[in-house]
Design a protein around this motif. Structure first.
Motif, short mmCIF file in Angstrom:
data_model
loop_
_atom_site.label_atom_id
_atom_site.label_comp_id
_atom_site.label_asym_id
_atom_site.label_seq_id
_atom_site.Cartn_x
_atom_site.Cartn_y
_atom_site.Cartn_z
N ALA A 195 0.83 -1.21 0.00
CA ALA A 195 0.00 0.00 0.00
C ALA A 195 0.87 1.26 0.00
O ALA A 195 0.53 2.25 -0.65
CB ALA A 195 -0.93 -0.01 1.22
N VAL A 196 1.99 1.20 0.72
CA VAL A 196 2.91 2.34 0.74
C VAL A 196 3.44 2.63 -0.66
O VAL A 196 3.42 3.78 -1.13
CB VAL A 196 4.07 2.06 1.72
N ILE A 197 3.93 1.60 -1.31
CA ILE A 197 4.52 1.78 -2.64
C ILE A 197 3.48 2.25 -3.64
O ILE A 197 3.73 3.14 -4.46
CB ILE A 197 5.18 0.47 -3.12
N GLU A 198 2.29 1.66 -3.58
CA GLU A 198 1.23 2.08 -4.50
C GLU A 198 0.82 3.53 -4.24
O GLU A 198 0.58 4.30 -5.17
CB GLU A 198 0.01 1.16 -4.36
N GLY A 199 0.75 3.91 -2.96
CA GLY A 199 0.42 5.30 -2.62
C GLY A 199 1.45 6.27 -3.15
O GLY A 199 1.12 7.37 -3.61
N LYS A 200 2.72 5.86 -3.11
CA LYS A 200 3.78 6.71 -3.65
C LYS A 200 3.67 6.80 -5.18
O LYS A 200 3.79 7.88 -5.76
CB LYS A 200 5.15 6.18 -3.25
N LEU A 201 3.47 5.65 -5.82
CA LEU A 201 3.37 5.64 -7.28
C LEU A 201 2.19 6.47 -7.78
O LEU A 201 2.24 7.07 -8.85
CB LEU A 201 3.24 4.19 -7.78
N GLU A 202 1.12 6.49 -6.99
CA GLU A 202 -0.07 7.27 -7.36
C GLU A 202 0.09 8.75 -7.02
O GLU A 202 -0.82 9.55 -7.28
CB GLU A 202 -1.31 6.72 -6.65
N GLY A 203 1.21 9.12 -6.42
CA GLY A 203 1.43 10.52 -6.08
C GLY A 203 0.68 10.99 -4.86
O GLY A 203 0.54 12.20 -4.65
N LEU A 204 0.20 10.06 -4.04
CA LEU A 204 -0.58 10.45 -2.86
C LEU A 204 0.30 10.77 -1.67
O LEU A 204 0.05 11.73 -0.94
CB LEU A 204 -1.56 9.33 -2.51
N ILE A 205 1.33 9.96 -1.43
CA ILE A 205 2.17 10.16 -0.25
C ILE A 205 3.65 10.14 -0.64
O ILE A 205 4.04 9.56 -1.65
CB ILE A 205 1.91 9.07 0.82
N GLU A 206 4.44 10.80 0.20
CA GLU A 206 5.90 10.68 0.15
C GLU A 206 6.28 10.00 1.46
O GLU A 206 6.36 10.64 2.51
CB GLU A 206 6.56 12.04 0.03
N PRO A 207 6.47 8.67 1.43
CA PRO A 207 6.56 7.92 2.68
C PRO A 207 7.92 8.00 3.36
O PRO A 207 8.97 8.04 2.71
CB PRO A 207 6.27 6.48 2.23
N VAL A 208 7.88 8.00 4.69
CA VAL A 208 9.05 7.77 5.53
C VAL A 208 8.76 6.49 6.29
O VAL A 208 7.81 6.42 7.08
CB VAL A 208 9.28 8.94 6.51
N LEU A 209 9.52 5.46 6.01
CA LEU A 209 9.28 4.16 6.62
C LEU A 209 9.96 4.09 7.98
O LEU A 209 11.16 4.36 8.09
CB LEU A 209 9.82 3.04 5.71
N ILE A 210 9.20 3.72 8.99
CA ILE A 210 9.73 3.70 10.36
C ILE A 210 9.54 2.31 10.95
O ILE A 210 8.42 1.81 11.03
CB ILE A 210 9.02 4.74 11.24
N GLY A 211 10.66 1.69 11.34
CA GLY A 211 10.59 0.36 11.91
C GLY A 211 11.92 -0.36 11.74
O GLY A 211 12.90 0.22 11.27
N VAL A 451 -7.62 5.19 -0.99
CA VAL A 451 -8.62 6.22 -0.68
C VAL A 451 -8.38 6.79 0.71
O VAL A 451 -8.52 8.01 0.92
CB VAL A 451 -10.04 5.65 -0.80
N SER A 452 -8.01 5.95 1.66
CA SER A 452 -7.69 6.45 3.01
C SER A 452 -6.55 7.45 2.95
O SER A 452 -6.59 8.51 3.61
CB SER A 452 -7.33 5.28 3.93
N ALA A 453 -5.52 7.15 2.15
CA ALA A 453 -4.40 8.09 1.98
C ALA A 453 -4.87 9.37 1.30
O ALA A 453 -4.44 10.48 1.67
CB ALA A 453 -3.29 7.43 1.17
N ALA A 454 -5.75 9.24 0.33
CA ALA A 454 -6.28 10.42 -0.37
C ALA A 454 -7.05 11.32 0.60
O ALA A 454 -6.92 12.56 0.55
CB ALA A 454 -7.17 9.99 -1.53
N LEU A 455 -7.85 10.73 1.46
CA LEU A 455 -8.60 11.52 2.44
C LEU A 455 -7.66 12.27 3.38
O LEU A 455 -7.88 13.45 3.70
CB LEU A 455 -9.54 10.62 3.24
N ALA A 456 -6.61 11.58 3.84
CA ALA A 456 -5.64 12.24 4.71
C ALA A 456 -4.98 13.41 4.00
O ALA A 456 -4.76 14.47 4.60
CB ALA A 456 -4.59 11.22 5.15
N LYS A 457 -4.70 13.23 2.75
CA LYS A 457 -4.06 14.29 1.97
C LYS A 457 -4.98 15.50 1.84
O LYS A 457 -4.54 16.66 1.98
CB LYS A 457 -3.70 13.75 0.59
#
Length: 468
Positions: A195-211, A451-457
């Motif tokens: 979901a992270v990678i797809e969100g980035k590819l769709e231009g929704l998020i610029e992720p910082v992976l923590i863990g 869609v959840s990422a889009a709403l947050a954006k």
């Protein structure tokens, strides 16, 4: 001669009974749903059939139904009327004469042309529109039944088309904005990292992976995705990941949080901690934004994930959080139904007392930006006929945008019933903190996660614009 077949039973015409010139017909009104259903079952998503904008530039200038849908009417006649049950379809040639559009009425007719050896029969086949213009013609060759049959007509199942298009507008709006810097907390499962990678590819998020880096890498390898080039903040475990994410959000380094493969309590515990820097004067609450195929607009159910048995003050915040979200989604004055088991105030049912109090609070300006009414039972909150039958006079009844539930158990059951029985898509967001929190489930589809990422954006952009 035209065959007259009883509609309750299917009766055939044997080879010996068939006469040259004998015919049978059926008529169908073509609807847009016919096009969608044929596309869904056949996989034929040719834009000439489904995309009105594209079809307007095509040779015909409008949407047309699949040619084989029209041809299928001939198959229906041959198999159910003439010759009917027991017929073996050997061949069919088709000539498409005119396009068929939604709203047209098509009459299909088969006529016996010749009888041959081995019970072979050739039939002329034709379809005409409501103006008598030929849209399809040809000939069919069949083996006619040799045995007389009269069978009960088998009831066919009802079909309901489920269209999940109400989220499209949110995705398009979000994609038009710059990618949202998002701390993804403990993305250590294939579903989470995908979901992270797809969100980035769709231009929704610029992720910082923590863990833990090794767990994140293992999840990415299992999911078959690349995390090359992504920023990783190394932590030992999920608790530390949640704390680090909150630290980044509090410092303004990220503008949203996204739950990975850790427990919700771990993440939210870090968010609401006294020194987190993310608390506001609002109670945090969860909102399910639902696309229910049977409902004409997006619907919010709150709170179904965080507040177990909210007090009246907490319900006020839950209500206001959902209203503010609806404003972001483009509804200037949402209709809020405060749910209970009944639509009348009953002192023995605390949910009805809270619902009535919230209604008065909205009238007095303690809840703003919406019309609020309650108590309302679920049926008369979302169904106008139900509200009318019970003589409920309300600006909200039958048309609710937001359903405020009495407690977490009621909300969770309601939301999941809509998801699993009504086919709803449900995006999840936590509201009331200084940044939006994307809260998804392991069972969520990729589309729901996006869609959840889009709403947050959209929420983050709204807050930035409001403070600019």
């Amino acid at each position: 001669m035209t065959a007259t077949i009883p509609q309750i039973r299917l009766a055939n015409r044997t080879f010996d009974e068939l006469e040259i010139g004998e015919s049978a017909s059926l008529t169908r009104l073509v609807s847009e749903d016919d096009i969608k259903l044929f596309a869904a079952t056949s996989g034929d998503v040719n834009p000439a059939h489904l995309d009105a904008a594209y079809a307007a530039t095509d040779i015909f200038g409008h949407v047309v139904i699949h040619g084989m849908w029209t041809a299928a009417l001939l198959s229906t006649l041959l198999g159910t009327q003439l010759p009917g049950p027991g017929t073996i379809y050997l061949g069919q040639d088709l000539r498409f004469r005119r396009p068929v559009a939604p709203g047209d009425t098509v009459t299909a007719t088969v006529t016996v042309r010749e009888k041959g050896p081995e019970k072979r029969v050739v039939l002329d086949t034709i379809c005409v529109n409501q103006n008598g213009k030929e849209v399809l013609s040809g000939q069919a060759t069949v083996i006619a039944p040799g045995e007389k049959l009269s069978l009960p007509r088998i009831p066919v199942p009802e079909v309901a088309l489920r269209s999940h298009s109400r989220f499209d507008q949110f995705l398009e709006r979000a994609k038009a904005l710059p990618a949202l810097p998002t701390a993804v907390v403990h993305p250590c499962s294939p579903e989470a990292i995908s979901a992270v990678i797809e969100g980035k590819l769709e231009g929704l998020i610029e992720p910082v992976l923590i863990g833990p880096p090794h767990k994140i890498a293992a999840a990415a390898e299992k999911a078959g995705v690349s995390i090359d080039g992504l920023r990783i903040e190394a932590t030992e475990h999920s608790h530390a990941a949640a704390a680090k994410a909150v630290e980044l959000a509090s410092a303004g380094a990220v503008h949203a949080l996204m739950k990975g493969s850790l427990h919700t309590d771990e993440l939210l515990g870090a968010v609401v901690a006294a020194q987190s820097g993310l608390r506001t004067d609002r109670r945090i609450s969860h909102a399910y934004v639902l696309d229910v195929p049977a409902y004409p607009k997006p619907l919010i159910v709150t709170d179904a994930a965080i507040n177990i048995m909210p007090s009246l003050d907490q319900k006020r915040d839950i209500c206001q959080n959902a209203i503010d979200l609806m404003h972001v989604l483009g509804v200037p004055e949402p209709l809020v139904a405060v749910l209970a088991a009944v639509e009348t105030v009953n002192p023995a049912m605390p949910a009805t007392l809270d619902a009535a109090a919230l209604t008065v609070m909205a009238a007095r300006g303690q809840i703003t930006g919406a019309k609020v009414d309650g108590p309302l039972a679920f049926d008369n909150a979302i169904n106008l006929d139900s509200a009318r039958i019970k003589d409920i006079v309300s600006p909200v009844a039958g048309r609710a945008d937001i359903l405020v539930v009495p407690n977490l158990e009621a909300g969770n059951m309601l939301a999941k019933q809509l998801i699993y029985l009504a086919g709803a898509d449900a995006a999840g967001l936590v509201l009331g903190a200084r940044v939006p929190i994307i809260l998804t489930s392991r069972s969520d589809t990729l589309r729901v996660r996006l869609v959840s990422a889009a709403l947050a954006k959209l929420v983050a952009e709204h807050r930035t614009s409001a403070t600019a």
